[in-house]
Write a protein that holds these residues in place. Structure first.
Motif, PDB file in Angstrom:
ATOM      1  N   VAL A  77      42.013  36.548  45.330  1.00 22.11           N
ATOM      2  CA  VAL A  77      42.781  35.323  45.123  1.00 22.11           C
ATOM      3  C   VAL A  77      43.008  34.566  46.432  1.00 22.11           C
ATOM      4  CG1 VAL A  77      44.800  34.310  44.006  1.00 22.11           C
ATOM      5  CG2 VAL A  77      44.048  36.614  43.343  1.00 22.11           C
ATOM      6  N   LYS A  78      42.630  33.292  46.390  1.00 20.44           N
ATOM      7  CA  LYS A  78      43.010  32.362  47.456  1.00 20.44           C
ATOM      8  C   LYS A  78      44.103  31.485  46.861  1.00 20.44           C
ATOM      9  CE  LYS A  78      41.103  28.455  50.138  1.00 20.44           C
ATOM     10  NZ  LYS A  78      39.856  27.820  50.624  1.00 20.44           N
ATOM     11  N   ALA A  79      45.308  31.648  47.347  1.00 21.38           N
ATOM     12  CA  ALA A  79      46.415  30.918  46.741  1.00 21.38           C
ATOM     13  C   ALA A  79      47.164  30.117  47.792  1.00 21.38           C
ATOM     14  CB  ALA A  79      47.373  31.903  46.073  1.00 21.38           C
ATOM     15  N   GLN A 133      26.959  32.138  58.600  1.00 22.10           N
ATOM     16  CA  GLN A 133      27.263  31.622  59.940  1.00 22.10           C
ATOM     17  C   GLN A 133      27.814  30.197  59.906  1.00 22.10           C
ATOM     18  OE1 GLN A 133      23.532  34.203  61.290  1.00 22.10           O
ATOM     19  NE2 GLN A 133      24.016  32.672  62.824  1.00 22.10           N
ATOM     20  N   GLU A 134      28.942  30.066  59.235  1.00 19.76           N
ATOM     21  CA  GLU A 134      29.567  28.741  59.117  1.00 19.76           C
ATOM     22  C   GLU A 134      29.807  28.092  60.473  1.00 19.76           C
ATOM     23  OE1 GLU A 134      33.321  28.766  57.074  1.00 19.76           O
ATOM     24  OE2 GLU A 134      33.719  26.657  57.529  1.00 19.76           O
ATOM     25  N   TYR A 135      30.288  28.861  61.410  1.00 21.49           N
ATOM     26  CA  TYR A 135      30.614  28.331  62.738  1.00 21.49           C
ATOM     27  C   TYR A 135      29.698  28.918  63.806  1.00 21.49           C
ATOM     28  CZ  TYR A 135      35.045  26.773  60.599  1.00 21.49           C
ATOM     29  OH  TYR A 135      36.014  26.169  59.822  1.00 21.49           O
ATOM     30  N   ILE A 138      42.653  39.815  55.273  1.00 23.08           N
ATOM     31  CA  ILE A 138      42.937  39.013  56.476  1.00 23.08           C
ATOM     32  C   ILE A 138      41.653  38.692  57.230  1.00 23.08           C
ATOM     33  CG2 ILE A 138      44.287  38.967  58.602  1.00 23.08           C
ATOM     34  CD1 ILE A 138      45.968  41.303  57.485  1.00 23.08           C
ATOM     35  N   LYS A 139      41.440  37.418  57.529  1.00 22.61           N
ATOM     36  CA  LYS A 139      40.279  37.066  58.358  1.00 22.61           C
ATOM     37  C   LYS A 139      40.440  37.688  59.740  1.00 22.61           C
ATOM     38  CE  LYS A 139      39.042  32.708  56.168  1.00 22.61           C
ATOM     39  NZ  LYS A 139      38.674  31.287  56.325  1.00 22.61           N
ATOM     40  N   ASN A 140      39.328  37.997  60.394  1.00 21.83           N
ATOM     41  CA  ASN A 140      39.424  38.685  61.680  1.00 21.83           C
ATOM     42  C   ASN A 140      40.276  37.939  62.703  1.00 21.83           C
ATOM     43  OD1 ASN A 140      36.734  37.241  61.330  1.00 21.83           O
ATOM     44  ND2 ASN A 140      36.855  37.330  63.545  1.00 21.83           N
ATOM     45  N   ILE A 145      42.694  31.907  63.056  1.00 28.06           N
ATOM     46  CA  ILE A 145      42.382  30.543  62.598  1.00 28.06           C
ATOM     47  C   ILE A 145      41.266  30.538  61.572  1.00 28.06           C
ATOM     48  CG2 ILE A 145      41.550  28.264  63.305  1.00 28.06           C
ATOM     49  CD1 ILE A 145      43.533  28.225  65.463  1.00 28.06           C
ATOM     50  N   ASP A 146      40.029  30.673  62.007  1.00 27.97           N
ATOM     51  CA  ASP A 146      38.990  30.549  60.986  1.00 27.97           C
ATOM     52  C   ASP A 146      37.583  30.891  61.481  1.00 27.97           C
ATOM     53  OD1 ASP A 146      37.711  30.056  58.660  1.00 27.97           O
ATOM     54  OD2 ASP A 146      37.924  27.891  58.695  1.00 27.97           O
ATOM     55  N   PHE A 147      37.252  32.136  61.582  1.00 24.44           N
ATOM     56  CA  PHE A 147      35.856  32.535  61.812  1.00 24.44           C
ATOM     57  C   PHE A 147      35.186  31.805  62.977  1.00 24.44           C
ATOM     58  CE2 PHE A 147      35.853  33.280  56.977  1.00 24.44           C
ATOM     59  CZ  PHE A 147      36.170  34.623  57.124  1.00 24.44           C
ATOM     60  N   TRP A 180      44.445  39.905  47.853  1.00 23.01           N
ATOM     61  CA  TRP A 180      45.193  38.648  48.025  1.00 23.01           C
ATOM     62  C   TRP A 180      44.939  38.128  49.421  1.00 23.01           C
ATOM     63  CZ3 TRP A 180      47.846  36.258  44.120  1.00 23.01           C
ATOM     64  CH2 TRP A 180      48.637  35.156  44.467  1.00 23.01           C
ATOM     65  N   ARG A 181      44.356  36.942  49.526  1.00 24.89           N
ATOM     66  CA  ARG A 181      43.964  36.463  50.859  1.00 24.89           C
ATOM     67  C   ARG A 181      45.158  35.931  51.665  1.00 24.89           C
ATOM     68  NH1 ARG A 181      40.138  32.270  51.257  1.00 24.89           N
ATOM     69  NH2 ARG A 181      38.756  33.213  52.789  1.00 24.89           N
ATOM     70  N   ALA A 182      45.119  36.234  52.945  1.00 19.80           N
ATOM     71  CA  ALA A 182      46.186  35.755  53.832  1.00 19.80           C
ATOM     72  C   ALA A 182      45.759  34.477  54.545  1.00 19.80           C
ATOM     73  CB  ALA A 182      46.528  36.823  54.859  1.00 19.80           C
ATOM     74  N   ILE A 209      26.454  26.731  47.090  1.00 16.42           N
ATOM     75  CA  ILE A 209      27.213  27.783  47.776  1.00 16.42           C
ATOM     76  C   ILE A 209      28.024  27.136  48.884  1.00 16.42           C
ATOM     77  CG2 ILE A 209      27.116  29.957  49.057  1.00 16.42           C
ATOM     78  CD1 ILE A 209      24.414  30.513  47.876  1.00 16.42           C
ATOM     79  N   GLU A 210      29.322  27.332  48.855  1.00 15.77           N
ATOM     80  CA  GLU A 210      30.151  26.816  49.946  1.00 15.77           C
ATOM     81  C   GLU A 210      29.800  27.600  51.206  1.00 15.77           C
ATOM     82  OE1 GLU A 210      34.074  25.836  48.881  1.00 15.77           O
ATOM     83  OE2 GLU A 210      34.783  25.627  50.939  1.00 15.77           O
ATOM     84  N   ARG A 211      29.424  26.864  52.246  1.00 17.58           N
ATOM     85  CA  ARG A 211      29.027  27.470  53.532  1.00 17.58           C
ATOM     86  C   ARG A 211      27.827  28.417  53.380  1.00 17.58           C
ATOM     87  NH1 ARG A 211      31.744  23.415  55.485  1.00 17.58           N
ATOM     88  NH2 ARG A 211      33.929  23.469  54.890  1.00 17.58           N
TER      89      ARG A 211
END
Ligand code: GCW
Length: 668
Positions: A252-254, A357-359, A324-326, A329-331, A289-291, A132-134
């Motif tokens: 989709v992650k594109a 809890q990746e970060y 959209i992620k909250n 940048i990245d969580f 569709w992921r942003a 599992i990624e993360r």
């Protein structure tokens, strides 16, 4: 007296054999009936009704009413859909398990609920090889090597847990998707999972790899405007729906982090998404569709999603929703909300939260995330003037998009207790509850979860191994204390000991666990190399994203834009996100920035030590196995907090060249 956490928040005691009836029969209603037969202790008969009147229609087929009839002789759970009846059933059992059904309440139930979002979806970042990624709770729940022949009983338990908190959808594979998931072999396996999930109202979705037509289908291109490519997708959709008639659609992650996408062929995100949306439309499928578009060479990564997507507003089909992620940048432990939430009026958008809890210390740190998600949902984008909160932008109340959704990246694995840290279950729970009703308070969710997770399920008292007798009411009170002193403070504590005052992304390259603001690994992505995110130098620290810098503040609407842009009005908890601030800048406390930074890191460490004290006090009230497990993990967390504080302060001190205040603990 031991519990292993495998029962999650569903530790119901056996019921008192009241009469449970449902005129209509179906797999979903059978589940509702049997849950009540097994666990309803209220004594009063419960009738389940699927019926159609104006009131129920307004609540939708997932909404429901729960009412005690006059005279108190019967409770009716009614909905215009079976799914609503099942959700109403779990609502009633939740009230029971959290002690909210004294006789008086039982006699006068009058509840009416409907979900805030149509799609309440988990995203599993599970790879087909079982990793599992993360993921920090073991391997994937999905045993691809055994499926479709062997059907693990955990699949149903998983579906039930989701239904109990209103989650109605799941993407079972990683957004970094293997094309293989769309092969017939795998679709046969996916079908089995869909069949198990269906009666619980849990719909399956898949992440797809945009170059599947070439990678799996052997075509020479995956250009979304190419006829053969479109045909390939049409055939694939037909195949999927013949196996899974209620299949939900694609995530989709594109064109992000090396993933293929329409931009590889000179097409836009909208052209790529719309092609898939048209293919799925005849089956009522949708495209998420992921942003999250991340290119590490950008001068300010925080601006990228807005720059790519804002010009596409209005260009997406109505069965596409942009995820959209909250944060931009990245969580990170704290980010401002993504300005993209305030940028699209004609396009449906949905939040993506990260439950895993990746970060935030993996499964070692206790961090209750409801406060973080509420902070995002309650943020005002000012898109249509004051009151345009992210909750309202996304739940359909500001714009009448037919599609509304909210997603959370799952923290679930095959560990016995599902989530690794016993308290990580609270985040799965909180995501479901907020997706159902975003106005719930973090305090209420925390309390609900604690009671269902730790209160003894039988009897009014427990006999401890030490020979004491403890009343349930006392345990209840202790759990409330735990809620206010630990759960509710835990996320802020992580922010303090990892990256206070708007600092971000000073994690170690690769694993994202410990500190590495000094990262000097030659093959790290360029943005990971200092000073990219923290910009520390002899003058000060922080990323100038104001109008004198990258002007990311310009992506927010007025008056927020001006507020963030000015170093004196920018909230201090985001100061170093938006500004490069001199070390001697005077903070609201009267301290200098450097001193304040030292205090914040130190406060984080002390918070965790306090969590340890509060938890130790719980020993008589909590079963041994889970008590010890949490106690051990808090030890790790306390050590890590010291590591973070010392590493960051000693690193940044090279630039500030000022002492750590004498009254604070010295770095070792
Ligand atoms: O948070 C980052 C993670 C990647 C992840 C990516 C994404 C699935 O470090 O592991 O990939 O975001 O959200 O696509």
């Amino acid at each position: 007296w031991a519990e292993d956490g495998s029962a999650l928040w569903l530790r119901y005691a056996s019921g008192a054999k009241a009469e449970i009836t449902s005129k209509k029969q179906s797999p979903t209603l059978r589940i509702a009936v049997s849950e009540l037969q097994n666990f309803w202790q209220g004594g009063i008969p419960v009738t389940l009704e699927v019926r159609n009147n104006k009131e129920l229609r307004a609540l939708g087929n997932e909404g429901y009413t729960i009412q005690t009839s006059k005279g108190g002789s019967q409770i009716t759970i009614a909905s215009s859909g079976e799914q609503g009846v099942l959700y109403g059933t779990y609502h009633l059992l939740r009230l029971q398990a959290t002690g909210q059904l004294p006789e008086s309440a039982l006699q006068s139930l009058d509840i009416s609920e409907r979900p805030d979002y149509r799609i309440r979806i988990l995203n599993h970042w599970d790879n087909l090889d079982g990793t599992i990624e993360r993921g920090y709770a073991g391997h994937s729940l999905w045993k691809w090597d055994e499926l479709p022949s062997v059907v693990s009983p955990r699949y149903e338990v998983y579906a039930r847990a989701n239904a109990s908190i209103g989650i109605n959808a799941t993407v079972i594979n990683n957004v970094n998707a293997s094309p293989k998931i769309l092969s017939n072999d795998y679709l046969q396996k996916v079908k089995v999972l869909a069949d198990v999930f269906r009666p619980y109202g849990l719909k399956i979705y898949l992440s797809i790899n945009f170059s599947s037509p070439a990678a799996l289908g052997g075509l020479s291109t995956s250009d979304p405007l190419n006829k053969e490519v479109i045909n390939w997708w049409k055939q694939k959709a037909k195949e999927i729906y013949s196996l899974i008639p209620d299949f939900g659609g694609f995530l989709v992650k594109a064109n992000s982090e090396g993933q293929p996408g329409p931009c590889d062929y000179g097409r836009t995100h909208a052209e790529g998404a719309n092609m898939l949306a048209d293919v799925l439309r005849p089956y009522h499928g949708i495209v998420m569709w992921r942003a999250f578009v991340y290119s590490p060479t950008d001068s300010d990564r925080a601006k990228q999603a807005y720059l790519e997507f804002e010009p596409l507003d209005g260009k997406f089909r109505d069965n596409v929703i942009v995820q959209i992620k909250n944060g931009p940048i990245d969580f990170q432990p704290r980010e401002p909300f993504s300005p993209l939430f305030g940028a699209m009026k004609k396009t449906a958008v949905m939040p993506e939260f990260q439950i895993t809890q990746e970060y935030l210390g993996f499964s070692n740190h206790l961090a209750f995330l409801a406060p973080m998600w509420k902070e995002c949902l309650d943020s005002d984008t000012y898109l249509q003037g004051k009151g345009s909160t992210i909750a309202r932008v996304t739940d359909g109340s500001l714009f009448p998009h037919p599609l509304t959704a909210i997603s959370g990246v799952a923290n679930i694995g095959d560990d016995t207790n599902w989530c690794g840290h016993p308290f990580a279950q609270a985040n799965w729970y909180a995501f479901g509850r907020l997706a159902w009703k975003h106005s719930l308070s973090s305090e209420q969710i925390g309390n609900e979860w604690l009671k269902q997770t730790f209160l003894p399920v039988t009897g009014a008292q427990i006999d401890t191994p030490a020979g004491e007798v403890i009343q349930k009411e006392q345990i209840d009170a202790e759990l409330s204390f735990l809620n206010s002193q630990v759960l509710q403070k835990s996320r802020e504590a992580v922010v303090d000991y990892m990256m206070p005052l708007g600092l971000h992304h000073i994690f170690a390259w690769g694993h994202h666990y410990g500190p590495e603001p000094w990262c000097d690994i030659p093959d790290a992505r360029p943005d990971w190399l200092p000073p990219y995110y923290h910009r520390a130098d002899n003058m000060g620290i922080g990323f100038d994203r104001s109008s004198t810098g990258s002007n990311a503040t310009g992506q927010y609407h007025s008056p927020l834009c001006e507020q963030l842009d000015n170093v004196n009005t920018c909230p201090e908890n985001l100061l170093l996100w938006f500004h490069h601030v001199p070390w001697n800048h005077q903070m609201k406390s009267g301290r200098t920035l450097w001193t304040e930074l030292c205090y914040a890191y130190d406060r984080g460490v002390n918070e965790v030590r306090n969590f340890q004290k509060v938890w130790d006090r719980m020993e008589p009230y909590i079963d041994f196995e889970r008590f010890r497990d949490v106690q051990h993990r808090l030890k790790i967390q306390a050590r890590d907090a010291v590591w973070w504080r010392d590493a960051c302060l000693l690193y940044f001190q090279q630039f500030s060249r000022q002492p750590i205040p004498y009254e604070l603990e010295r770095p070792i």
